[in-house]
Scaffold this active site. Structure first.
Site, PDB file in Angstrom:
ATOM      1  CD  GLU A 291      39.903  61.479  28.244  1.00  0.00           C
ATOM      2  OE1 GLU A 291      39.553  62.630  28.526  1.00  0.00           O
ATOM      3  OE2 GLU A 291      40.703  60.836  28.917  1.00  0.00           O
ATOM      4  CG  ASP A 333      55.751  27.657   0.309  1.00  0.00           C
ATOM      5  OD1 ASP A 333      56.830  27.072   0.481  1.00  0.00           O
ATOM      6  OD2 ASP A 333      54.830  27.200  -0.381  1.00  0.00           O
ATOM      7  CG  ASP A 597      49.509  30.970  -2.347  1.00  0.00           C
ATOM      8  OD1 ASP A 597      49.846  29.919  -1.757  1.00  0.00           O
ATOM      9  OD2 ASP A 597      49.899  31.262  -3.490  1.00  0.00           O
ATOM     10  CG  ASP A 601      50.189  28.345   3.076  1.00  0.00           C
ATOM     11  OD1 ASP A 601      51.160  27.790   3.618  1.00  0.00           O
ATOM     12  OD2 ASP A 601      50.110  28.547   1.853  1.00  0.00           O
ATOM     13  CG  ASN A 665      49.054  67.861  34.493  1.00  0.00           C
ATOM     14  OD1 ASN A 665      49.990  68.565  34.865  1.00  0.00           O
ATOM     15  ND2 ASN A 665      48.515  67.967  33.285  1.00  0.00           N
ATOM     16  CG  ASN A 690      41.882  64.285  30.532  1.00  0.00           C
ATOM     17  OD1 ASN A 690      43.102  64.372  30.534  1.00  0.00           O
ATOM     18  ND2 ASN A 690      41.243  63.129  30.533  1.00  0.00           N
ATOM     19  CG  ASP A 694      42.217  63.641  25.340  1.00  0.00           C
ATOM     20  OD1 ASP A 694      43.410  63.362  25.501  1.00  0.00           O
ATOM     21  OD2 ASP A 694      41.301  63.174  26.040  1.00  0.00           O
TER      22      ASP A 694
END
Length: 850
Positions: A291, A333, A597, A601, A665, A690, A694
């Site tokens: 998560e 280019d 540019d 393009d 686990n 958990n 984290d």
């Protein structure tokens, strides 16, 4: 748009002009107001309309389509249902933060089609009811006759009815800065591109010189420019990052479903309470879900964006940073990126290739006194070196025209009067009867050998990628006051002026750095293959293969895909072909970057995995791009690539650590369910485990990265991730089962003691293994970031202390005997040593395959 477009699209620029005018219902005096109103109603306004935008709420909700995000939303809902408000708040907050960051970044990227439409809100001079009127370009319709002059922007696509000395800049569509000749009449041979038609003009291009009348054939979205705007309104193909996260989400979803079903089945067969078993299975599913991943990604990418800003790269879309790190092909280019973007006079030589100051002087005099169109070549001559020509005086001029392809000036230097001619080298050579034999002024009549030598010299300059002009002169009487085309005969050929858009000083070193770090550089240009090959030679870029636009137009998509890997020079290509090349490379499993540019393009920028533009680019290109370079320099891009790899490496660390430890686990929990009369860990304990894990990894975005991981593109590789999970996960489970034996056989633990002991062991092993897995080398040689060390050790210490507090009792934990911690140190040390050994064997065997 290429010559092999559909017949309906191609008809207007290939059909006989008289038939086309009749079909459009037009006439030399233009349309009537009534006709124009009817056509405006039928064809619509001459605008590049943007696609209908989804409401902001829908745009926001679309961010939740990712399977990983859906799993996390479900996990937060489960946490709320089980009464674990803290887990619900943490998971939901991280998902919301990630989605909001992503939404805001992409929303601010802008509306490319809207910018395109705004770029053509101009006025055009149109013949209506037989009179010239200035009208908004939005009211121009097919069949209108438009009057153009120097400085005009062409308001629509059309065909020339009349023209005088017309030069048009088509850089908007082709990317090349040289003005091109346009004149009424059919193109001598069917052109490979629509823009090569000599009597066709296109919306958004500009008139450099001359005047013309044009009948409008296509307006709005039907124009060549409108086709580009349409591609920007389409959903871009998924990038490597999006594909990778989606596949990873599906992998986690499949594992989660299988594990939950297995646990439910086992607990049902062993007659454990159904509700308790269901909550345990759901907690197990939450435990399998990384998560923190959206938050880790967002923080890591945001930090990468800040670092890249320091290196003159502005990030518009966060995910593009990872794509930049994964990029293994850069398409760019030539003009302005590899070259300086400006024409310079490279050489001035005589007919035999020797440097000739006289050629420079004559070219300088001609360009100074010429009053017609001054091309970029004239500017280059005048900028090359300042010459004192005060003794020269202009007498007369024969202006440039397209038929002769040359300009002559009659000048006097106080000692002699001469006609100085400058123009297309083949034409000037053909008009010459003599040539300058040496710098001392010796003039000889042409013989077959000398003329052949001059032609070979011209060819040699061409193979070096140089554009050339022929320079010649003719001495006339001091009383000659006028000059005409008939005087351009019997010339003395002085030599050639040769021009080049020179390579940038640091281009060679930057290209070498990119290639050395595993990024193949491919050139996509509208320029010729000779010019491009010469530039590549100058910057040290080896040419592996060449494809021209004409050749590409004959290839199907599968055929192009088969060719693109072996080619790194694509010359004379148009915007549609550039886009095809990018899609072909992506189909070959490359992560493709594109640097451009111009408006031409924009489609390629839209389709690339990572679109790069420059701060001086047009708004549409910058809107379509993912990253903006504040300096048009490949060194800046190389710095960005390295930062992208650093960012991705830290994201991958979390994935490899989280999935392997979580899987181990959860596998242990499922296995323990087979023989334990009670749940191996309570649902609330699983969720707490958990969350603490984290929290220990919050500092991963700031961690150091091994130098080896910065030397090659870093791509999503689910096979490598899956292998690592299947190999390291069971090792984690092995030590979990050893812990089970210690708790049951040595400590004779009951339900609460067992759950507490395993809670601490599982958290300690999966947190401390961070220091092993975070580097491919020795953990002692590559030290972690201090913040990661502090967060990891703090979480382990908190877990050990928790059972001795009142809060621990709330989670069903109890104090453990001292001998457990002695055993814990031994088990954890053995586990870390074994994982280090397996890690080295794993990377030695599998890393080279990904």
């Amino acid at each position: 748009m290429t010559a092999n477009a559909s017949d309906a699209d191609a008809a207007w620029w290939q059909a006989p002009l008289a038939e086309l005018v009749d079909e459009l219902g037009s006439r030399p005096t233009g349309l009537t107001s009534a006709e124009a109103r009817r056509k405006l109603k039928r064809h619509g306004r001459n605008e590049l309309r943007e696609a209908t935008e989804r409401p902001l709420v829908i745009q926001f909700l679309r961010r939740f389509r990712n399977p990983l995000v859906l799993i996390l939303v479900a996990a937060s809902g489960v946490s709320a249902l089980t009464g674990d408000v803290a887990s619900f708040a943490i998971i939901a907050g991280m998902v919301l933060l990630s989605v909001v960051l992503d939404f805001v970044q992409e929303y601010r990227a802008g509306q490319s089609a809207r910018r395109l439409r705004q770029s053509v809100q101009l006025r055009a001079r149109v013949l209506r009811d037989g009179m010239a009127r200035d009208l908004p370009t939005a009211q121009v319709v097919p069949g209108d006759v438009v009057m153009l002059a120097a400085g005009s922007l062409v308001p629509a696509d059309g065909r020339l009815l009349a023209a005088r000395d017309l030069f048009v800049n088509q850089a908007l569509l082709t990317g090349e800065s040289y003005p091109v000749e346009k004149r009424p009449g059919p193109t001598p041979a069917p052109p490979s591109e629509i823009t090569a038609a000599v009597d066709a003009l296109f919306m958004g291009t500009s008139v450099v010189s001359g005047s013309a009348e044009m009948v409008v054939c296509r307006t709005g979205k039907a124009t060549a420019l409108g086709e580009i705007a349409h591609t920007l309104s389409l959903e871009p193909p998924p990038t490597d990052f999006e594909i990778g996260t989606r596949r990873f989400g599906m992998l986690i979803m499949r594992l989660t479903v299988l594990m939950v079903l297995f646990v439910l089945m086992v607990n049902t067969l062993t007659h454990k309470p159904l509700l308790e078993s269901f909550l345990f299975a759901i907690a197990l599913a939450v435990g399998l879900t990384p998560e923190l991943l959206p938050m880790v990604m967002s923080v890591t990418l945001s930090r990468g964006a800040l670092e890249m800003a320091k290196k003159h790269v502005i990030v518009k879309r966060l995910a593009s940073i990872q794509n930049l790190g994964s990029m293994d092909v850069l398409c760019t280019d030539k003009t302005g990126t590899l070259t300086q973007g400006s024409i310079v006079l490279e050489r001035h030589v005589d007919a035999r290739g020797r440097d000739s100051p006289q050629v420079l002087t004559l070219a300088y005099v001609n360009s100074t006194f010429e009053t017609g169109l001054k091309s970029p070549l004239d500017d280059a001559i005048l900028a090359h070196e300042h010459l004192d020509i005060r003794r020269w005086r202009k007498v007369d001029e024969v202006p440039f025209d397209f038929e002769r392809r040359r300009v002559s000036v009659l000048v006097d230097d106080g000692e002699a009067r001469m006609l100085v001619v400058k123009g297309a080298p083949e034409e000037v050579l053909a008009l010459s009867t003599h040539y300058q034999a040496d710098a001392g002024g010796g003039v000889l009549a042409w013989d077959a050998g000398a003329r052949d030598d001059a032609r070979r010299q011209l060819e040699l300059l061409g193979t070096e990628g140089l554009r050339t002009l022929g320079i010649a002169y003719r001495v006339v009487g001091r009383d000659r006051e006028h000059a005409g085309v008939s005087d351009e005969t019997g010339l003395v050929f002085a030599g050639f002026a040769a021009f080049l858009d020179p390579p940038k000083a640091g281009a060679a070193k930057a290209i070498a750095a990119l290639v050395g770090d595993g990024v193949a550089v491919k050139i996509l240009t509208g320029d010729s293959e000779l010019v491009t090959q010469y530039i590549c030679e100058r910057i040290g870029l080896r040419v592996d293969g060449v494809l021209t636009g004409a050749e590409i137009s004959k290839l199907s998509d599968p055929a192009l895909q088969a060719r693109v890997d072996g080619v790194n020079l694509f010359c004379r290509v148009n915007p549609t072909q550039k886009n095809r090349i990018l899609l072909a490379l992506k189909a070959r499993d490359h992560v493709v970057g594109y640097l451009g540019d111009g408006i031409n393009d924009a489609p390629a920028l839209h389709s690339a995995d990572v679109g790069l533009s420059v701060d001086t680019g047009v708004d549409v290109a910058k809107d379509a791009a993912d990253l903006i370079l504040l300096k048009r320099d490949l060194h800046v891009l190389h710095d960005g690539v390295v930062e992208g790899r650093r960012t991705f490496a830290n994201i991958r660390k979390y994935l490899m650590m989280g999935t392997s430890s979580n899987f181990g686990n959860m596998f242990s929990m499922a296995g323990a369910s087979l023989f334990l009369p009670f749940l191996p860990m309570l649902p609330t304990q699983i969720l707490l485990n958990n969350v603490l894990y984290d929290l220990s990894e919050v500092a991963i975005p700031f961690d150091r990265v091994d130098p080896d991981e910065l030397r090659a593109p870093q791509k999503w590789d689910l096979r490598l991730l899956r292998r690592f999970m299947w190999i390291v996960g069971p090792v984690s489970s092995l030590f979990d089962f050893l812990t089970f034996w210690v708790l049951l056989a040595v400590l004779h633990a009951g339900e609460t003691l067992f759950q507490t002991g395993w809670f601490i062991e599982s958290l300690a092993t999966q947190v401390l293994v961070i220091f092993v897995i975070r580097t491919r080398g020795s953990p002692l040689a590559s030290g972690p970031h201090p913040a990661l060390t502090a967060s990891s050790l703090a979480v382990v210490a908190s877990a050990i202390a928790l059972p001795f507090t009142g809060l621990g009792r709330y989670f069903g934990l109890q104090a453990l005997p001292a001998e457990f911690f002695v055993i814990l140190v031994g088990l954890t040390s053995a586990y870390l040593a074994l994982v280090e050994l397996i890690k080295r064997v794993f990377y030695a065997r599998f890393a080279g395959r990904h």
